[in-house]
Structure formats: structure tokens, C-alpha cells
Design an enzyme around this catalytic site. Structure first.
Site, PDB file in Angstrom:
ATOM      1  N   ARG A 224       0.637  -1.197   0.004  1.00 25.80           N
ATOM      2  CA  ARG A 224      -0.146  -0.079   0.158  1.00 25.80           C
ATOM      3  C   ARG A 224       0.872   1.192  -0.178  1.00 25.80           C
ATOM      4  O   ARG A 224       0.303   2.442  -0.093  1.00 25.80           O
ATOM      5  CB  ARG A 224      -0.950   0.035   1.249  1.00 25.80           C
ATOM      6  CG  ARG A 224      -1.929  -1.145   1.245  1.00 25.80           C
ATOM      7  CD  ARG A 224      -2.639  -1.248   2.599  1.00 25.80           C
ATOM      8  NE  ARG A 224      -3.696  -2.148   2.585  1.00 25.80           N
ATOM      9  CZ  ARG A 224      -3.389  -3.484   3.064  1.00 25.80           C
ATOM     10  NH1 ARG A 224      -1.953  -3.718   3.410  1.00 25.80           N
ATOM     11  NH2 ARG A 224      -4.112  -4.334   3.301  1.00 25.80           N
TER      12      ARG A 224
ATOM     13  N   SER B  93       1.634  -0.785   9.132  1.00 29.97           N
ATOM     14  CA  SER B  93       0.749   0.149   9.206  1.00 29.97           C
ATOM     15  C   SER B  93      -0.181  -0.058  10.453  1.00 29.97           C
ATOM     16  O   SER B  93      -1.125   0.936  10.828  1.00 29.97           O
ATOM     17  CB  SER B  93      -0.102   0.284   8.146  1.00 29.97           C
ATOM     18  OG  SER B  93      -0.804  -0.812   7.425  1.00 29.97           O
TER      19      SER B  93
ATOM     20  N   ASP C 281       8.346 -13.604   3.597  1.00 25.25           N
ATOM     21  CA  ASP C 281       9.617 -13.783   2.741  1.00 25.25           C
ATOM     22  C   ASP C 281      10.529 -14.560   3.562  1.00 25.25           C
ATOM     23  O   ASP C 281      11.704 -14.728   3.119  1.00 25.25           O
ATOM     24  CB  ASP C 281      10.232 -12.378   2.581  1.00 25.25           C
ATOM     25  CG  ASP C 281      10.121 -11.548   3.683  1.00 25.25           C
ATOM     26  OD1 ASP C 281      10.587 -11.897   4.989  1.00 25.25           O
ATOM     27  OD2 ASP C 281       9.934 -10.259   3.531  1.00 25.25           O
TER      28      ASP C 281
ATOM     29  N   HIS D 251       0.942 -14.690   8.435  1.00 22.83           N
ATOM     30  CA  HIS D 251       0.542 -14.924   6.957  1.00 22.83           C
ATOM     31  C   HIS D 251       1.164 -15.972   6.204  1.00 22.83           C
ATOM     32  O   HIS D 251       0.796 -16.105   4.987  1.00 22.83           O
ATOM     33  CB  HIS D 251       0.580 -13.496   6.491  1.00 22.83           C
ATOM     34  CG  HIS D 251      -0.424 -12.442   7.074  1.00 22.83           C
ATOM     35  ND1 HIS D 251      -0.208 -11.000   6.838  1.00 22.83           N
ATOM     36  CD2 HIS D 251      -1.263 -12.451   7.942  1.00 22.83           C
ATOM     37  CE1 HIS D 251      -1.112 -10.423   7.188  1.00 22.83           C
ATOM     38  NE2 HIS D 251      -1.810 -11.294   8.289  1.00 22.83           N
TER      39      HIS D 251
END
Length: 277
Positions: free
Chosen positions: A45, A207, A115, A132
């Protein structure tokens, strides 16, 4: 960035943050995409984020679109093959967290990233909670069979643009949580326990807008922990933080986490189920 270059409010924030890190013996960390941008992995984003530059790319992370549209799946497999994480290396921010863990003061590191750069930086995998999932594994959405991403991508390179599960023929995807999918309940519970069982909750490069991960910060504060927010942009939890630090995390975290530890004889606190508060 030197303290002398900060304005008075920023300098006070740095002073407070350094004091909290120096005193804390039990720290839970939450990291997001911002910690990996310096390693060449764009966020979603931000100003140069994947979705900012190509809004249509959001469909690749939407489970309903993935299930319904073979072209979305084919595009997703092409994207996985060229994902910058294959070439990325951990940066100074990742290594600073590893050094903190080596001091024995990290309770857990919760990450929204897929990652595996924390593990590649030498952080004990037992301390890492991948909220995630990981892009380096695959899972069948029908039978649950798991595998490696490298094996699936070999099939793509050999001419299968949308490889299916070799066990049952079901739809295969990366072992990550897409939009529309629920997080693993046990992973969520482990994250809640880590948030409730720390003296200091440190967020870096997130965020704090995606739940349930963002809610761990509030959970920690309600349990009595101090909160430090390190992020380039404002977050919804800045007003709950004891300190808010802006700037490049590859500069911020090594500086923040290198402060000497001070003796702290106060007992660690154990907190109950938040549903009873």
C-alpha cells in the site's frame, strides 16, 4: 539520524524508546512489510507499493478470485516465480532483531511477512510466528497436502501454467493467507499469548491496519506492556504508544536495539484470558 538532528518531540520519543528497550527483559516484536522494503521487497500500500502501482494485482491475493478464475491463478504463479524474495537478503533491521534475540530478551517475533528474511538473518525459527504463512511452501486447497514452492515452480517452468495438487488434483496455492482466508486459529492464539506475556511490544514496519495482527498491539497495551511504534507513516495505534519513531528501519532498529541493557528486578507479569477483563 542523530538525536541532535531531531526536534524536541522526536528527541524525547527516542529517549523514551531507548529507556524502554534498555529496561525490558521480555519483548514481543511485530514486523510488517516496511522492514523488508530495504531488501528490495516492495510493500502493498505504500507510495511505491505493488497495489499502488498496479491496483489489479490485488486480485492475485484475493481467495475468491483465485478459486474462480484460472487466469488469476496463472498470473499468480508467474508472480511467484519472479518474486523479489528469491534474491533478497536480510538487511540491518533484520540483523538487529537477531542480535536482540541472541541476548535472550525476545519473547516472540510475530511477522506479517511471508519472505522468511528473519530466519535467514539467523533468528531462531522457534521464535518466529508467521501470521500470514510463507511463500516458500505450497498447500492444496482441497486435501491440505503441502509441498515446496520450488517444486511447484519447476512444474510451471516445464509448461504447466496452473499446477494442481499431485495427490488429489485440487487447486494449489502458496502456503500464505490470502484476503478472504482466516488465519490459523492456533497461530492467532500464540500471537495473543505473546502479546499478553511481554513487558514491551515493539512494532516495526507495519501500518497496524490489518487485523487480527494489528489488534495484538492493543492487546499488549491492555495487558500492561509498553508499546513502541516504528513506522514511516502514522498508524491508528500511535496514540497508545509510549514512543513513536519515524525513519528508515535499517537505521532506526540498529540504533534503538543497540542500547545497553540495564538491570531490572521487577517480576514478570502473567495475565489471564483477555475475555475475562
Amino acid at each position: 539520524m542523530d538525536v541532535g538532528e531531531c526536534d524536541e518531540e522526536d528527541a524525547a520519543g527516542w529517549q523514551r524508546a531507548c529507556e524502554l528497550v534498555a529496561a525490558a527483559r521480555r519483548i514481543t516484536v511485530l514486523t510488517g512489510a516496511g522492514i523488508s522494503t530495504g531488501a528490495g521487497i516492495p510493500d502493498f500500500r505504500g507510495p511505491n507499493g505493488v497495489w499502488t502501482r498496479d491496483p489489479g494485482a490485488q486480485r492475485l491475493s484475493d481467495i475468491d478470485s483465485y478459486l474462480a478464475d484460472p487466469e488469476v491463478r496463472r498470473a499468480a504463479w508467474r508472480s511467484r516465480a519472479r518474486h523479489p524474495a528469491w534474491e533478497a537478503e536480510p538487511g540491518p533491521a533484520h540483523r538487529a532483531l537477531t542480535e536482540l534475540a541472541n541476548s535472550g530478551r525476545i519473547r516472540a517475533l510475530l511477522t506479517q511477512n511471508i519472505d522468511e528474511l528473519h530466519q535467514r538473518a539467523g533468528l531462531d525459527p522457534e521464535l518466529v510466528l508467521e501470521l500470514h504463512g510463507s511463500m516458500f511452501g505450497t498447500v492444496c486447497l482441497e486435501c491440505g497436502e503441502t509441498g515446496t514452492m520450488r517444486a511447484a515452480l519447476r512444474r510451471v517452468a516445464e509448461g504447466d501454467p496452473d499446477p494442481s495438487c499431485e495427490r488429489c488434483g485440487g487447486i494449489l496455492k502458496s502456503a500464505t493467507v490470502s484476503f478472504g482466508q482466516a488465519l490459523d486459529p492456533e497461530v492467532v492464539r500464540s500471537g495473543q499469548r505473546a502479546a499478553m506475556d511481554c513487558e514491551l511490544f515493539l512494532t516495526a514496519g507495519t501500518s497496524l491496519t490489518v487485523h487480527p495482527a494489528a489488534g495484538f498491539a492493543e492487546l499488549a497495551v491492555r495487558a500492561g506492556a509498553d508499546l513502541i511504534v516504528c513506522n514511516a507513516e502514522p498508524t491508528p495505534y500511535d496514540d497508545q504508544a509510549a514512543a513513536v519513531l519515524r525513519g528508515n528501519l535499517d537505521e532506526v532498529l540498529p540504533r534503538l536495539l543497540s542500547v545497553p541493557t540495564v538491570p531490572n528486578s521487577s517480576p514478570l507479569r502473567t495475565w489471564g484470558d483477555p475475555s475475562t477483563w
